[in-house]
Enzyme design. Structure first.
Site, PDB file in Angstrom:
ATOM      1  N   THR A  60     -27.113 108.460  63.114  1.00  0.00           N
ATOM      2  CA  THR A  60     -26.977 109.863  62.793  1.00  0.00           C
ATOM      3  C   THR A  60     -28.115 110.177  61.851  1.00  0.00           C
ATOM      4  O   THR A  60     -28.580 109.295  61.136  1.00  0.00           O
ATOM      5  CB  THR A  60     -25.630 110.119  62.074  1.00  0.00           C
ATOM      6  N   ASP A 113     -17.667 113.092  63.680  1.00  0.00           N
ATOM      7  CA  ASP A 113     -17.631 113.945  62.493  1.00  0.00           C
ATOM      8  C   ASP A 113     -18.841 114.848  62.363  1.00  0.00           C
ATOM      9  O   ASP A 113     -18.776 115.862  61.662  1.00  0.00           O
ATOM     10  CB  ASP A 113     -17.486 113.085  61.229  1.00  0.00           C
ATOM     11  N   GLY A 121     -17.193 107.797  62.590  1.00  0.00           N
ATOM     12  CA  GLY A 121     -16.853 109.214  62.629  1.00  0.00           C
ATOM     13  C   GLY A 121     -15.390 109.522  62.418  1.00  0.00           C
ATOM     14  O   GLY A 121     -15.038 110.439  61.683  1.00  0.00           O
TER      15      GLY A 121
END
Lengths: 308, 308
Positions: B174, B205, B228
């Site tokens: 991410t 998330d 997440g």
């Protein structure tokens, strides 16, 4: 320590204009709320988990075409009924949700299956439907979900870029339930068909943990209904929990702070239902009314307008 | 009152095994982080809003195939690259996000467009792509996003039900950025390609406001990276803000509480970057490392492993 089982449900904040709400229609809403709250409460008196209670209540509301969730959901811009739902249990902190799903009879059961059968929380659209089929959930054809009233609402909007709420005069169409069982476990569930003529795969607060739904045995269980985007930015459901845990507010104070002091001045209309381990039902809204009911110690009450 | 502009970025928590990280590859990562942090910081020195800074940094990381976001995203179960992104500004509290989108060159620009051009916050899959086309965003063919390394990762998993993180040895893929501008405005943005071989339209998330991304001028700006589902249940980004606002913790204390005292014992691995209006970069993680960089008062630092 023993706890007093209790359940609170909502069928959306806001109200239908009194001029449109005939006594027969009002009675139909009240009866449906009573039926749903009893379905949930009977799980509790049988000694089942709060999770079973909120699921039973929300399934009942989803199956009733009067409410904008499951059967009787509103139509989106493409003439489809796309639904969202979520569930969370307060003992384990586990949660599940589905968003933008079609043809699943009870989206809240799909949310529960995501929680219990996958390592994930939020599954969406065709992928979520594929999972629901594998999990053995019941599917229904479009006709099952069809409601003439919803269809006419959409017909009035479909050639525009406008969206509309559950009823033309600002009724937020969402259903939800919170419960506490005999062991003091809390749970929350929420389900919706969203906004009429919604476009672009828009997702509101209902399937988002912490926005539309939250539960923790440390604090409370919360289910929200209202202007979804305001509830997302405010993390409304989790904020109630944080105000209790970090600021030592009571559940009632925390709920009023979120709905009246934070959301209302920002322009966010809606309400929420909540329970903590004291089993006192809290039902707070900044709209003219909220379809709601609770049941505790065998007593039940279903209400639409404020103070009634 | 004047504020010190600063920006912090991450390229994912966790690290590639040192045995796989050649000096050349490590240098490539560090250079890419430096380039991204400078792209964001130059927006700040030009007097632009913190929002412009986080967008510039995340666009730079999305365009770099080394990171699992935008170009170089991982492949899902169907051999597609589906991406999520979100953005939030601390002055207005407005936010935007897209989930499960394909072929949009820079998902974070789509998230910004959702925030600025619609009344909504979260748009998903083909609906979000339709909106992005109308908003004039740049699309690219599958080949643009293709990365041989990612493709081989997927080939190893595609006939299984397993998913995998960014790298086989637990690197969370991410990217994100937080910034404060000269006027004291905070902003946060996060973008990801998710998990290799992910199924069922799973959303983590990253596109969820309060989970992976949060910003408020009252408290802080936060961007998360990690497991997440744990970050969703913990409302990790908003929790940092609540611990500051309701419990008067410092930003550093709040971040450590969430990452070390809450997520780690629950099994949730990952990290976050954060800034408050004091402009002190905070970078906290419970993994062996986190790809990260910051820039403040013209000085910059890019780091991968702990303490290095």
């Amino acid at each position: 320590m023993s706890y007093v089982p209790a359940i609170v449900i909502h069928g959306g904040a806001g109200t239908i204009l009194k001029s449109l709400l005939t006594p027969e229609k009002e009675q139909a809403y009240l009866s449906a709320l009573q039926e749903a709250v009893k379905a949930g409460y009977s799980e509790l008196t049988e000694g089942h988990h709060a999770l079973d209670a909120v699921i039973a209540a929300v399934v009942s509301l989803e199956d009733c075409p009067l409410f904008n969730a499951g059967r009787g959901s509103v139509f989106n811009h493409h003439g489809k009924q796309e639904m969202d739902a979520s569930v969370m249990r307060g003992d384990t902190g586990m949660a599940g949700a589905v968003a933008a799903v079609k043809n699943i009879r009870n989206p809240v059961l799909a949310a529960r299956a995501v929680m219990e059968k996958t390592p994930h929380i939020l599954l969406t659209s065709s992928g979520a439907e594929e999972f629901a089929r594998m999990a053995g959930l019941q599917f229904e054809p479009d006709e099952f979900f069809f409601d003439e009233y919803r269809y006419r609402q959409w017909q009035q909007l479909k050639d525009t870029q406008q969206t509309a709420l559950d009823h033309s005069d600002k009724k937020f169409g969402t259903v939800g339930a919170v419960a506490i069982d005999i062991n003091g476990n809390l749970a929350a569930a929420t389900s919706t068909g969203g906004m009429t003529n919604k476009q672009f795969g828009r997702i509101g607060d209902t399937p988002l943990i912490g926005a539309g739904t939250y539960a923790s045995n440390k604090t409370c269980a919360v289910s929200c209904t209202g202007d979804g985007e305001y509830f997302i930015r405010a993390l409304a459901a989790y904020d109630v929990s944080c105000l209790m845990e970090y600021k030592n507010l009571s559940l009632e104070e925390a709920c009023r702070t979120v709905i009246h002091d934070k959301l209302k001045p920002a322009g966010g209309e809606g309400g929420l239902i909540a329970l903590d381990r004291n089993s006192t039902p809290v039902m707070v809204f900044n709209t003219p009314g909220m379809y709601r009911a609770y049941m505790k110690e065998g007593k039940t009450s279903a209400i639409i307008h404020e103070g009634v």
